[in-house]
Design an enzyme around this catalytic site. Sequence first.
Site, PDB file in Angstrom:
ATOM      1  N   CYS A 197      -1.309  -2.763  12.404  1.00 30.80           N
ATOM      2  CA  CYS A 197      -1.028  -2.493  13.815  1.00 30.80           C
ATOM      3  C   CYS A 197      -1.975  -3.239  14.752  1.00 30.80           C
ATOM      4  CB  CYS A 197      -1.141  -1.001  14.123  1.00 30.80           C
ATOM      5  SG  CYS A 197      -0.399   0.075  12.903  1.00 30.80           S
ATOM      6  N   HIS A 200       6.217  -0.296  20.315  1.00 31.94           N
ATOM      7  CA  HIS A 200       5.113  -0.673  19.433  1.00 31.94           C
ATOM      8  C   HIS A 200       5.597  -1.602  18.319  1.00 31.94           C
ATOM      9  CE1 HIS A 200       1.539  -0.629  17.145  1.00 31.94           C
ATOM     10  NE2 HIS A 200       1.591   0.585  16.610  1.00 31.94           N
ATOM     11  N   CYS A 208      -5.501   2.000  17.199  1.00 33.39           N
ATOM     12  CA  CYS A 208      -5.697   2.467  15.829  1.00 33.39           C
ATOM     13  C   CYS A 208      -4.887   1.593  14.881  1.00 33.39           C
ATOM     14  CB  CYS A 208      -5.296   3.927  15.692  1.00 33.39           C
ATOM     15  SG  CYS A 208      -3.526   4.239  15.904  1.00 33.39           S
TER      16      CYS A 208
END
Length: 382
Positions: free
Chosen positions: A87, A339, A369
């Site tokens: 991510c 995202h 994160c």
Amino acid sequence: MKDVYVVDAVRTPFGRYGGALSKIRPDDLAAHVIAALAERNGLESADEVVLGNANGAGEENRNVARMAAILAGLPVTTPGVTVNRLCGSGMEAVIQAYRAIALGDASTVIAGGVESMTRAPWVLPKPDKAFPAGGQELVSTTLGWRLVNPAMPAEHTVALGEGAELIADKHRIGRAEQDAFALASHQKAAKASFEREIVPIAGVTRDEGIRHDTSLEALAKLKPAFRKDGGTVTAGNSSPLNDGAAALLLTDEAGLRGREPLARIVATGVSALEPRYFGLGPVEAAGKALAKAGKRLGDLDTAELNEAFAAQVLGCLAELPDLDPAIVNPDGGAIAIGHPLGASGARVTGAVAHRLAAAGSGLGLACLCIGVGQGLAVVLER
């Protein structure tokens, strides 16, 4: 060490899973933002293109940074490298570009990331022996754990959503609080203008996931998505699956050529922790980056904390009591905007840079994160 500046930052609108961008290859999404960045800034070449990507198993394979640079029309002499920190891949790309320029290895670098979660393929593992008699199982590469090493402890391989539930348990974050946070994300994003950063593609000019008409009542009707018995994390208070790309133009003072930069990168930070509490990774990463910059949370004027889950952001805020929630994600976050894994780190960094430029001065933080228990942060100032 040279100063490193963010000259510009662009991104595509973020598309829904199976939505308006689903027919566009990830290498074409990346090429689009690279070409737009070059056109907006009169850039004929760069010393390097660095892109983040979390999948790498589909059409973005074979080093998507190099492929996208060629597709964007940059000279074939432009090197390209693809990085993967899940991510955080888009922010990792920015950090690697920052380091190269700061050390004098490059003067001008395009850095960003891309992900098409819609087009992530199924993979078929090779059998242990040739010509197996039984059926073989396809594995999705869209999100999360796949082809897990049996030696990996089970507590390290919990699903991302269950990790968010564990953070909610740890900090006693209820369903109503998470839904209220999600609603605020949509409301802020619906009011925000992203014209300075979005470069339309395929006729799409706005993030598809922003829900202008959602409500607490609508969010409350959604069932828990990961923990069926007593769960609080739902599709409504989590970030969705998305397609999109983002890119920043970074340079040293010589590369500015009289242009006014958006902001200067001051420091970066990386952290690691128990994989099941991955969502709390930004806490230590932000602390490290601010310490390097000689700053504190109270010095910040704006911050982006990527919204993988409402519980995750609320957990980070609980562990960062000196961070004013009012300056965090003022234009909404990933719960509304989206995202696309490899692009999100570049999006939040670019958003902070644009916000500092609009204000004319200030100190900003971008952090997020990372699955399997990591965190990344970048401090910028103007």
